[in-house]
Design an enzyme around this catalytic site. Structure first.
Site, PDB file in Angstrom:
ATOM      1  N   CYS A 152       0.824  -1.208   0.000  1.00 66.55           N
ATOM      2  CA  CYS A 152       0.000   0.000   0.000  1.00 66.55           C
ATOM      3  C   CYS A 152       0.860   1.261   0.000  1.00 66.55           C
ATOM      4  CB  CYS A 152      -0.929   0.024   1.207  1.00 66.55           C
ATOM      5  SG  CYS A 152      -2.161  -1.278   1.156  1.00 66.55           S
ATOM      6  N   HIS A 153       1.777   1.357   0.987  1.00 64.55           N
ATOM      7  CA  HIS A 153       2.582   2.564   1.073  1.00 64.55           C
ATOM      8  C   HIS A 153       4.059   2.256   1.224  1.00 64.55           C
ATOM      9  CE1 HIS A 153      -1.518   3.595   2.356  1.00 64.55           C
ATOM     10  NE2 HIS A 153      -1.315   4.615   1.553  1.00 64.55           N
TER      11      HIS A 153
END
Lengths: 188, 280, 437
Positions: A152-153
């Site tokens: 995701c990040h």
């Protein structure tokens, strides 16, 4: 005639009687209030986990089939749980890092059970925003530190599932668990 | 214009209904409805003194455990208990380890997917599981039971009028068809494969007498396992499965009524107090 | 508001003053159910049921919202989630039993509210709109209750849905397409269950909206009263608060005691055992009955056993059942006696107590009984009387009846009851003594 008090004063009677009558009205309203609270409590409590959910609050995991270097994904309290059988090489890599230099300083010992250093049990929930990191499945991206990588990040975890790079604030959480036999654990 | 129309409608309905009544009454008198065998021979459930009868009755935990044993050893081969979990047994006095053992040793296994192959397979039940069903589906149940599907028992005592007494009466009510019945209704002989029981609504049911002899189960608490005793125990157990919160409900109700009685008394006093000066 | 002597709202706390100037909600409440609403001083306990109906609606909405957090409207799991609520959800059994029995209590208080209106002529001018809106609420309640009963997806749920939607099937030509449209299929299934859940969740809020209109319409002429005589002046009224809030508080206590007895000690008394059997499209219960509050109408439905020329009995029954409710909409114009209260109408009173009340009770009893003799004959007689009462007898009474003399005012009636000469504070009581009223 706007309120109870007003009516009382309209027909003044000696203090004793007024106070007793006030008391009755106040007591009646107070009882209604207590009753309302008694009704509201179960209405709030019904949103807590129900008995069937609580019955699944612990998970047993059989470790015997997990080979060194492998990891399994299972579930604990309806969230992913990673159980990883570390190779001696991975253990060495984790131990080589100076824990005090980390964002969330913890050694591999602190994150495993005494004498069972090769079994790393963590939640599969990134501490950043709760995505499921990659790295437990065969052939998944383990990130640059060889542990887990959150797509995701871009948080990267090392072989002790400690946060090394990216936005996540803390290491992957280690749930409470105990060994029920040499090759089985009970999580929760 | 409106009123005459409405009166006419009223007259139409009224006359129509009175005509129907008249015609019905004539045929009722000229040919009274024939007596039916159910009407003549169906019996209401027997009176049983259960510990949970009455507004303040409680379950007898020992009896529930005996009833559970009857379910396990007699009923569970055919009847599911699909809304009850093994963990619920803790409410009738088993401890956590006992429940775990009961679940693990349960004769019917819980269907699951083999985690290695993905094939359908089974595993030992755990306390969090519901009681596994003896038949995978209704077709299998019907095929194995001469086309009669054994009903789920979880809610049986709430799904029948006077359910607890009904279960007891049914289990102790098997008997040969009375000669008098056959004399009066020669066509009503119990069909082959069915069993006569005057407590069953249509008098003949597919289930053969399940509790047949004393000692069919061996009670661990030393109670003598007569057929009557076993029938009472299973009826009590099924009352618990249908209404596990009965005791919580009654004690909460008692507290609520005491509170409300006081609150209503106070409300009445306040009402009289406020209206003291007003005639009404 | 209607009466010139109604108290006007004067905020005391600064925060209320601030609010009142920006959003006069306190003023609205004060005028609606506060001291700003003058109410006849002589209301008896039958006037408690309006407030109690509002409380019942609140119980239903709150418990229903909570049940909706655990229930799933899917034919595969609906019955199971209901049992999940009963067994595993914290206090789920209490909430579900409260909702199921709350529906019954809602109907009990609304029926008493309606019968109060019928006896004391509350439907008459100038309160026709109050009556009509009340009937709209009643119809919405029936729809809501019917759809709610389908949700647990037991045997009675399923077969009730099938039979009631089947009523529409009686309509010539368009009937069957309508039935299929209502169900979203050829028999009750997932589509029907989901839409019933959606509407069951929606309609109570519609009811709440119509209740606001009902109360609004009530506040134009003000409340009726047991004498049926109009309010003549300030001496005839008392402010709603604290006089009637106190009385309603006591009524609420009694209501809750009765409700608790049923909820905690006989929660399935008004239910049907068959609804604890999961829905089975292949097996019909021996005896399909709706919930008790529909029994009178169900009896009317089943009372028609003969075709009328080309009109089949089934259609007649359906039409009559709907007519039995719809005719109440015409009541203000059917009964044009100038006297409101039944207390002053000797003939009306006889027909009310010895005709209408037994008739409705018999209909209720027969509606719950199996469709066999003598119940069918009994319900035919009672249905005949029901239609005759409203459509023939009431208009006729107005012509033939000689009403009793009415009191000149509410106050006069009250004082006559107490045998006192004036309306001043009657007590020459010693301080603290309990008034002997």
């Amino acid at each position: 005639m706007a309120s109870v008090e007003h009516i009382e004063t309209e027909t003044p009677v000696a203090g004793e009687g007024v106070r007793r009558r006030d008391f009755i009205n106040i007591a009646a309203v107070s009882f209604a209030g207590v009753g309302a609270v008694a009704v509201v409590l179960p209405l709030i409590n019904q949103m807590n986990p129900s008995a069937d959910v609580l019955a699944l609050a612990s998970t047993e995991v059989d470790l015997s089939a997990i080979q060194p270097g492998q990891a399994i994904k299972t579930t604990f309290r309806a969230q992913p749980l990673f159980v990883r059988h570390l190779t001696p090489d991975e253990i060495a890599k984790a131990d080589a890092v100076d824990a005090s230099s980390l964002r969330d300083p913890q050694t591999l010992e602190e994150r495993t059970v005494d004498g069972k250093k090769q079994w790393l049990v963590t939640m599969g929930v990134c501490t950043h925003l709760g995505c499921v990191p990659l790295g437990a499945g065969e052939g998944e991206n383990k990130g640059e530190f060889g542990g887990y990588f959150c797509p995701c990040h871009g948080s990267s975890y090392d072989t002790a599932a400690r946060i090394r790079k990216g936005p996540a604030p803390t290491n992957l959480m280690v749930p409470e668990y105990k060994y029920t036999s040499d090759t089985a654990i009970l999580v929760g | 214009m409106l009123r005459p129309a409405l009166v006419a409608i009223g007259a139409f309905f009224t006359l129509m209904l009175l005509y129907s009544f008249g015609a019905g009454a004539v045929s009722y008198i000229s040919e009274p409805p024939a007596a039916t065998v159910e009407h003549e021979f169906h019996l209401p459930p027997k009176e049983v003194a259960f510990s949970f009868n009455g507004p303040l009755g409680h379950y007898d935990r020992q009896q529930l455990q005996r009833g559970f044993q009857v379910y396990k050893e007699v009923c569970s081969a055919c009847h599911s208990l699909k809304f009850v979990s093994f963990r619920d047994l803790q409410q009738i006095g088993y401890n956590e380890a006992e429940v775990k053992a009961i679940a693990k040793q349960w004769a019917i296994k819980t269907p699951d997917v083999d985690p290695a192959t993905g094939e359908m397979s089974t595993r030992d039940p755990v306390p969090a599981d519901k009681f596994p069903k003896p038949f995978a589906n209704n077709v299998a149940a019907a095929a194995a039971n001469n086309n009669a599907i054994p009903p789920d028992l979880s809610l049986m005592t709430k799904a029948r009028h006077h359910g607890s007494a009904y279960v007891y009466s049914l289990l102790t009510g098997y008997q040969p068809q009375p000669a008098e019945l056959l004399k009066k209704f020669p066509d009503a002989a119990t069909p082959p494969g069915l069993n006569y029981n005057p407590y069953f609504p249509n008098l003949n049911l597919a289930m053969a007498q399940p509790l047949v002899a004393e000692g069919q189960v061996t009670y661990t608490d030393g109670t003598k396992p007569t057929v009557d005793q076993m029938a009472q125990d299973i009826a009590a157990f099924l009352t618990w499965t249908a209404e596990p919160k009965l005791e919580n409900r009654r004690s909460a109700g008692l507290a609520a009524l005491v509170f409300l009685a006081i609150a209503t008394g106070l409300a009445y006093a306040a009402y009289q107090n406020i209206w003291r000066d007003k005639k009404h | 508001m209607s009466f010139p002597w109604a108290e006007h709202y004067t905020p005391k706390a600064p925060v209320m003053k601030w609010l009142d100037e920006r959003l006069p909600l306190p003023r609205l409440v004060y005028g609606a159910v506060g001291a700003g609403y003058p109410v006849p001083r002589n209301l008896n306990y039958f006037w408690n049921f309006g407030v109690l109906a509002g409380v019942a609606l609140m119980i239903q909405i709150v418990s229903g919202i909570v049940l909706g957090m655990h229930y799933a409207a899917n034919e595969l799991v609906a019955f199971g989630t209901t049992e999940h609520i009963m067994r595993d959800v914290n206090a789920g059994w209490a909430i579900r039993y409260a909702h199921a029995n709350g529906a019954s209590f809602f109907f009990i208080v609304v029926y008493l509210h309606i019968f109060r209106g019928l006896y004391y002529g509350s439907y008459k001018a100038p309160r026709e709109m109050v009556w009509l809106l009340g009937l709209v609420i009643f119809l919405l309640m029936m729809a809501t209750a019917f759809m709610g009963y389908v949700l647990p997806w037991g045997q009675m749920s399923y077969w009730g849905a099938k039979v009631i939607t089947g009523l529409f099937g009686a309509i010539p030509v368009v009937g069957e397409p309508i039935q299929t449209w209502l169900l979203g299929g050829f028999a009750p299934g997932n589509a029907a269950l989901n839409r019933f859940f959606s509407l069951h969740y929606l309609l109570p809020f519609v009811i709440a909206g119509v209740i606001i209109l009902h109360i609004w319409a009530l506040h134009i002429p003000g409340s009726n009263n047991p004498t049926g005589v109009d309010v003549k002046g300030p001496q005839d009224t008392v402010p709603f608060h604290p006089y009637y809030t106190a009385k309603d508080g006591f009524g609420l206590g009694v209501f809750l005691i009765l409700f608790s007895i049923l909820l905690f000690f006989a929660p399935n008394f008004l239910g049907h055992p068959d609804n604890y059997i999961e829905a089975n499209p292949l097996s019909t219960p021996a005896h399909i009955v709706p919930e008790w509050y529909f029994w009178p109408f169900y009896a009317i439905l089943r009372a028609f056993t003969f075709d009328f020329f080309f009109v089949p009995a089934k259609l007649l029954g359906v039409v009559a059942m709907f007519a039995s409710i719809l005719l109440l909409f015409f009541l203000p114009w059917l009964d044009n006696s100038p006297v409101r209260s039944g207390s002053y109408r000797p003939l009306f009173k006889k027909f009310f107590w010895f005709g209408l009340i037994p008739c409705v009770l018999i209909l209720g009893y027969c509606g719950g009984a199996p469709a066999e003799e003598p119940y069918v004959m009994l319900s035919q007689l009672a249905s005949a009387y029901y239609f005759a009462h409203f459509l023939i007898i009431l208009p006729a009474i107005a012509y033939f009846e000689k009403p009793l003399p009415l009191p000149n005012s509410i106050t006069e009636a009250v004082l006559a009851k107490h045998g006192a000469k004036n309306d001043t504070d009657s007590r020459g009581l010693t301080p603290g003594a309990v008034p002997a009223e």
